[in-house]
Design a protein around this motif. Structure first.
Motif, mmCIF file in Angstrom:
data_model
loop_
_atom_site.group_PDB
_atom_site.id
_atom_site.type_symbol
_atom_site.label_atom_id
_atom_site.label_comp_id
_atom_site.label_asym_id
_atom_site.label_seq_id
_atom_site.Cartn_x
_atom_site.Cartn_y
_atom_site.Cartn_z
ATOM 1 N N MET A 1 0.850 -1.192 0.000
ATOM 2 C CA MET A 1 0.000 0.000 0.000
ATOM 3 C C MET A 1 0.888 1.246 0.000
ATOM 4 O O MET A 1 1.915 1.281 0.657
ATOM 5 C CB MET A 1 -0.845 -0.033 1.275
ATOM 6 N N SER A 2 0.509 2.261 -0.737
ATOM 7 C CA SER A 2 1.322 3.482 -0.729
ATOM 8 C C SER A 2 0.642 4.536 0.142
ATOM 9 O O SER A 2 -0.561 4.490 0.374
ATOM 10 C CB SER A 2 1.513 4.010 -2.144
ATOM 11 N N HIS A 3 1.429 5.471 0.615
ATOM 12 C CA HIS A 3 0.923 6.456 1.565
ATOM 13 C C HIS A 3 1.344 7.837 1.099
ATOM 14 O O HIS A 3 2.470 8.019 0.687
ATOM 15 C CB HIS A 3 1.530 6.237 2.954
ATOM 16 N N ALA A 4 0.439 8.805 1.281
ATOM 17 C CA ALA A 4 0.827 10.190 1.045
ATOM 18 C C ALA A 4 1.395 10.708 2.364
ATOM 19 O O ALA A 4 0.830 10.436 3.429
ATOM 20 C CB ALA A 4 -0.385 10.994 0.645
ATOM 21 N N VAL A 5 2.508 11.389 2.302
ATOM 22 C CA VAL A 5 3.001 12.038 3.514
ATOM 23 C C VAL A 5 2.886 13.538 3.295
ATOM 24 O O VAL A 5 2.946 14.019 2.169
ATOM 25 C CB VAL A 5 4.462 11.634 3.846
ATOM 26 N N THR A 6 2.693 14.261 4.400
ATOM 27 C CA THR A 6 2.507 15.699 4.255
ATOM 28 C C THR A 6 3.679 16.437 4.891
ATOM 29 O O THR A 6 4.204 16.013 5.922
ATOM 30 C CB THR A 6 1.185 16.162 4.910
ATOM 31 N N ALA A 7 4.080 17.522 4.263
ATOM 32 C CA ALA A 7 5.190 18.332 4.771
ATOM 33 C C ALA A 7 4.858 18.801 6.182
ATOM 34 O O ALA A 7 3.689 19.042 6.512
ATOM 35 C CB ALA A 7 5.414 19.528 3.860
ATOM 36 N N ILE A 8 5.883 18.910 7.012
ATOM 37 C CA ILE A 8 5.664 19.286 8.407
ATOM 38 C C ILE A 8 6.054 20.749 8.610
ATOM 39 O O ILE A 8 7.165 21.148 8.279
ATOM 40 C CB ILE A 8 6.502 18.385 9.340
ATOM 41 N N HIS A 9 5.096 21.523 9.144
ATOM 42 C CA HIS A 9 5.402 22.908 9.516
ATOM 43 C C HIS A 9 5.219 22.991 11.019
ATOM 44 O O HIS A 9 4.090 23.101 11.500
ATOM 45 C CB HIS A 9 4.470 23.879 8.794
ATOM 46 N N ALA A 10 6.295 22.894 11.752
ATOM 47 C CA ALA A 10 6.189 22.838 13.209
ATOM 48 C C ALA A 10 6.931 24.008 13.826
ATOM 49 O O ALA A 10 7.928 24.486 13.287
ATOM 50 C CB ALA A 10 6.770 21.529 13.723
ATOM 51 N N ALA A 11 6.416 24.453 14.980
ATOM 52 C CA ALA A 11 7.020 25.603 15.662
ATOM 53 C C ALA A 11 8.212 25.194 16.512
ATOM 54 O O ALA A 11 9.014 26.029 16.908
ATOM 55 C CB ALA A 11 5.971 26.284 16.530
ATOM 56 N N SER A 12 8.327 23.897 16.806
ATOM 57 C CA SER A 12 9.417 23.442 17.668
ATOM 58 C C SER A 12 9.820 22.032 17.244
ATOM 59 O O SER A 12 9.055 21.340 16.555
ATOM 60 C CB SER A 12 8.961 23.425 19.120
ATOM 61 N N LYS A 13 10.983 21.599 17.710
ATOM 62 C CA LYS A 13 11.411 20.236 17.372
ATOM 63 C C LYS A 13 10.500 19.172 17.984
ATOM 64 O O LYS A 13 10.150 18.210 17.301
ATOM 65 C CB LYS A 13 12.866 20.015 17.786
ATOM 66 N N PRO A 14 10.080 19.310 19.264
ATOM 67 C CA PRO A 14 9.155 18.303 19.783
ATOM 68 C C PRO A 14 7.880 18.187 18.941
ATOM 69 O O PRO A 14 7.398 17.079 18.684
ATOM 70 C CB PRO A 14 8.856 18.798 21.208
ATOM 71 N N GLU A 15 7.357 19.336 18.483
ATOM 72 C CA GLU A 15 6.168 19.311 17.620
ATOM 73 C C GLU A 15 6.486 18.639 16.285
ATOM 74 O O GLU A 15 5.691 17.877 15.745
ATOM 75 C CB GLU A 15 5.757 20.761 17.316
ATOM 76 N N PHE A 16 7.659 18.971 15.752
ATOM 77 C CA PHE A 16 8.081 18.367 14.492
ATOM 78 C C PHE A 16 8.097 16.845 14.608
ATOM 79 O O PHE A 16 7.539 16.123 13.775
ATOM 80 C CB PHE A 16 9.469 18.875 14.072
#
Ligand code: SME
Length: 164
Positions: A1-16
């Motif tokens: 199965m293939s998956h779409a991944v979405t770019a990450i826009h995070a304010a901090s590394k823990p959030e990332f």
């Protein structure tokens, strides 16, 4: 199965890493093959984390670290436990963050573009299986928050896989 991944826009590394690790779980869901999941994890890391030139695994085989699935330029194939950054993380069974690899005694230069590095041990019920290694051309790219986030990635990978 293939998956779409979405770019990450995070304010901090823990959030990332919270977002990255959710996507890692989704990508690996339903697949238990160890090599497949190692390969896919290295690709996801390379795709999602900024400023990497190498992302992949060394696996403990016969008491030595042997190159496993990775993304990047060809690399050294065998590393002794205790040697370089990877071998140090394996010997200590702890993550190692190196802000400038040129200052790390015994650093093994595989890609001359690398300037900083983080290595996280793969520990399965206390048994060392290998290490996850990320390299960056940027000095000081990694810190303790990266190590914590990647330790969680390693735990997700191990829990998602039948270990060969
Ligand atoms: N620099 C690592 C060797 C592996 S490569 O970076 C892919 C080390 O010192 O262990």
């Amino acid at each position: 199965m293939s998956h779409a991944v979405t770019a990450i826009h995070a304010a901090s590394k823990p959030e990332f890493y919270a977002s990255f690790n959710r996507q890692l779980e989704a990508v690996l869901h339903g697949e238990r093959d160890w090599v497949c999941n190692l390969a896919q994890t290295s690709a996801l890391l390379m795709q999602m984390l900024p400023d990497l030139n190498w992302a992949g695994f060394y696996l403990l085989r016969g008491g030595e670290l042997v190159l496993g699935p990775f993304q990047g330029r060809i690399a050294c194939m065998r590393i002794k436990v205790g040697a370089g950054v990877c071998g140090t993380a394996a010997a200590k069974q702890q993550s190692v963050v190196v802000s400038n690899v040129h200052d790390f005694p015994g650093h093994i230069a595989c890609d001359s573009a690398s300037n900083s590095e983080v290595v996280v041990p793969l520990l399965h019920h206390g048994r060392l299986l290998g290490v996850l290694d990320l390299d960056s051309p940027r000095l000081n790219r990694f810190d303790a928050e990266d190590a914590r986030g990647l330790e969680r990635s390693a735990a997700i990978l191990l829990a998602a896989s039948d270990i060969a």
